[in-house]
Design a protein around this motif. Structure first.
Motif, short mmCIF file in Angstrom:
data_model
loop_
_atom_site.label_atom_id
_atom_site.label_comp_id
_atom_site.label_asym_id
_atom_site.label_seq_id
_atom_site.Cartn_x
_atom_site.Cartn_y
_atom_site.Cartn_z
N PRO A 51 0.82 -1.23 0.00
CA PRO A 51 0.00 0.00 0.00
C PRO A 51 0.84 1.27 0.00
CG PRO A 51 -0.83 -1.57 1.62
CD PRO A 51 0.49 -2.09 1.16
N TRP A 52 2.01 1.22 0.63
CA TRP A 52 2.89 2.39 0.65
C TRP A 52 3.48 2.66 -0.74
CZ3 TRP A 52 3.10 5.49 4.84
CH2 TRP A 52 2.63 4.97 6.05
N ILE A 53 3.83 1.59 -1.45
CA ILE A 53 4.33 1.75 -2.81
C ILE A 53 3.25 2.38 -3.68
CG2 ILE A 53 5.14 0.50 -4.85
CD1 ILE A 53 6.26 -1.63 -2.93
N ALA A 54 2.02 1.89 -3.54
CA ALA A 54 0.90 2.46 -4.30
C ALA A 54 0.63 3.90 -3.88
CB ALA A 54 -0.35 1.61 -4.09
N LEU A 55 0.83 4.20 -2.59
CA LEU A 55 0.62 5.57 -2.11
C LEU A 55 1.57 6.54 -2.80
CD1 LEU A 55 -0.53 7.68 -0.11
CD2 LEU A 55 1.21 6.90 1.53
N GLY A 56 2.84 6.17 -2.89
CA GLY A 56 3.80 7.03 -3.56
C GLY A 56 3.42 7.27 -5.01
N ALA A 57 2.97 6.21 -5.69
CA ALA A 57 2.56 6.34 -7.09
C ALA A 57 1.33 7.23 -7.23
CB ALA A 57 2.28 4.95 -7.67
N GLY A 58 0.35 7.02 -6.36
CA GLY A 58 -0.87 7.82 -6.41
C GLY A 58 -0.63 9.28 -6.10
N PHE A 59 0.23 9.54 -5.12
CA PHE A 59 0.53 10.92 -4.75
C PHE A 59 1.26 11.63 -5.89
CE2 PHE A 59 2.52 14.33 -2.22
CZ PHE A 59 1.42 14.73 -1.46
N HIS A 60 2.11 10.89 -6.60
CA HIS A 60 2.81 11.49 -7.74
C HIS A 60 1.84 11.81 -8.87
CE1 HIS A 60 6.08 12.65 -10.28
NE2 HIS A 60 5.91 11.64 -11.11
N VAL A 61 0.81 11.00 -9.03
CA VAL A 61 -0.22 11.30 -10.04
C VAL A 61 -0.90 12.62 -9.71
CG1 VAL A 61 -2.45 10.59 -10.99
CG2 VAL A 61 -0.62 8.91 -10.74
N LEU A 62 -1.19 12.85 -8.43
CA LEU A 62 -1.79 14.13 -8.03
C LEU A 62 -0.87 15.29 -8.42
CD1 LEU A 62 -3.21 13.31 -4.46
CD2 LEU A 62 -4.46 13.50 -6.62
N ALA A 135 -2.67 1.73 3.75
CA ALA A 135 -3.97 1.73 3.07
C ALA A 135 -4.82 2.93 3.50
CB ALA A 135 -4.71 0.43 3.35
N ALA A 136 -4.71 3.31 4.78
CA ALA A 136 -5.49 4.44 5.29
C ALA A 136 -5.09 5.74 4.60
CB ALA A 136 -5.28 4.57 6.80
N LEU A 137 -3.85 5.85 4.17
CA LEU A 137 -3.40 7.04 3.44
C LEU A 137 -3.64 6.89 1.93
CD1 LEU A 137 -0.01 7.69 5.27
CD2 LEU A 137 -2.14 8.97 5.53
N LEU A 138 -3.61 5.65 1.45
CA LEU A 138 -3.79 5.41 0.03
C LEU A 138 -5.20 5.71 -0.44
CD1 LEU A 138 -2.91 4.25 -2.72
CD2 LEU A 138 -3.45 1.96 -1.83
N VAL A 139 -6.20 5.30 0.34
CA VAL A 139 -7.59 5.46 -0.09
C VAL A 139 -7.95 6.92 -0.38
CG1 VAL A 139 -10.00 5.22 0.62
CG2 VAL A 139 -8.39 3.33 0.98
N PRO A 140 -7.71 7.86 0.55
CA PRO A 140 -8.04 9.25 0.23
C PRO A 140 -7.21 9.81 -0.92
CG PRO A 140 -6.88 9.11 2.33
CD PRO A 140 -7.24 7.72 1.95
N THR A 141 -6.00 9.30 -1.11
CA THR A 141 -5.18 9.74 -2.23
C THR A 141 -5.82 9.36 -3.55
OG1 THR A 141 -3.15 9.57 -0.92
CG2 THR A 141 -2.91 9.57 -3.31
N LEU A 142 -6.31 8.12 -3.64
CA LEU A 142 -6.97 7.66 -4.86
C LEU A 142 -8.29 8.40 -5.08
CD1 LEU A 142 -6.33 3.80 -4.70
CD2 LEU A 142 -5.06 5.56 -5.96
N VAL A 143 -9.00 8.66 -4.00
CA VAL A 143 -10.25 9.42 -4.11
C VAL A 143 -9.97 10.82 -4.64
CG1 VAL A 143 -12.14 10.47 -2.81
CG2 VAL A 143 -11.45 8.11 -2.32
N ALA A 144 -8.92 11.44 -4.13
CA ALA A 144 -8.55 12.78 -4.60
C ALA A 144 -8.14 12.75 -6.07
CB ALA A 144 -7.42 13.34 -3.74
#
Length: 293
Positions: A51-62, A135-144
């Motif tokens: 989930p942390w790897i996905a978080l970094g990827a999602g945050f970079h998309v933002l 995952a708790a940080l990933l979900v709002p990142t994907l929603v955003a």
């Protein structure tokens, strides 16, 4: 800017000095804490970093789609975002491990039975804590990321890439098991490494062939732009790039097999980094396609 180097993606940049100093200080502080705490490392711990790897990827998309507030945006660029997320994940890992081992550790890093009984978190639950926090940080990142709209075509092709990567991973892992029995020692982390690079290769080829996206890394772009290759369904001429990714991932899993057997903690952690190098860009592709195609 660091553009122009073969392995450096276009758009790679160093953040403003105040951000750079703050990020480096945080990273060094957490690195010192990791060295002192020496948290336990198993395959489950490494898999909990997904989930942390996905978080970094999602945050970079933002960052790419300009959806971050100005004061946060410098933290979303590459490579800063990966250092930020990696530092945060390591901090959570250290805190969870400390809570699980409030007493003395043995020489090999295991928690004594008496200490485990008095710990705030059961030692075997540390991977779960680490995964849930990510995952708790990933979900709002994907929603955003999807807040500005979702591309139907992008979601469809992202799903195709994800589904196609599963049998590709299975086939590569089967072949590895036949030619390199040592690969089996890497377990789920080895599978994750193969899957991450398979998904990166498939999603990149799909993005270029079906959605008209370009590749930001010069070396990868050169491979994708090779002429004279036969075109395959879905991935077009990008099958050569996919094949190269799979060959490299398979070779690394083979090489890491003996290392994991001899030094499980270090070997699995380094192999997890190999997996992240593939899975991070892959998730970035899927999210970006879904919101910007």
């Amino acid at each position: 800017m660091l553009d122009g180097l073969p392995l450096v993606p276009d758009g790679t940049a160093i953040p403003p000095l105040p951000y750079l100093v703050a990020v480096l200080l945080a990273a060094v502080s957490v690195a010192v804490a990791v060295r002192r705490q020496r948290p336990r490392v198993t395959g489950r711990h490494v898999l909990a970093l997904v989930p942390w790897i996905a978080l970094g990827a999602g945050f970079h998309v933002l960052y790419v789609v300009d959806a971050l507030p100005p004061f946060v945006a410098p933290l979303g660029g590459s490579p800063t975002v990966y250092l930020v997320v990696g530092t945060l994940a390591a901090a959570v890992w250290v805190v969870a491990d400390a809570a699980a081992s409030t007493g003395r550790r043995t020489a090999v890093g295991e928690v004594d039975g008496a200490d485990a009984a008095d710990s705030l978190v059961a030692p075997d639950r540390v991977p779960g804590v680490l995964a849930v926090a990510g995952a708790a940080l990933l979900v709002p990142t994907l929603v955003a990321a999807g807040g500005g709209g979702v591309s139907t075509a992008g979601v469809r092709w992202s799903a195709v890439a994800l589904v196609l990567s599963v049998p590709v991973t299975g086939a590569v892992w089967w072949v590895l098991g036949r030619i390199s029995p040592e690969a089996g020692v890497t377990g789920g982390v080895g599978v994750l490494a193969v899957f991450g690079h398979a998904l990166d290769g498939v999603s990149t080829a799909v993005g270029v062939t079906q959605l008209g996206f370009g590749e930001r890394t010069p070396l990868s772009r050169a491979i994708l732009e090779l002429g004279g290759l036969p075109s395959l369904p879905v991935v077009g001429e990008g099958w050569a790039f996919l094949l190269l990714k799979l060959a490299v991932a398979g070779l690394l899993v083979h090489v890491f097999g003996p290392y994991v057997r001899e030094e499980p903690g270090e070997g699995l952690l380094l192999l997890g980094f190999v997996a992240a190098v593939g899975l991070g860009p892959a998730v970035h592709n899927l999210v970006l396609f879904s919101v910007a195609a």
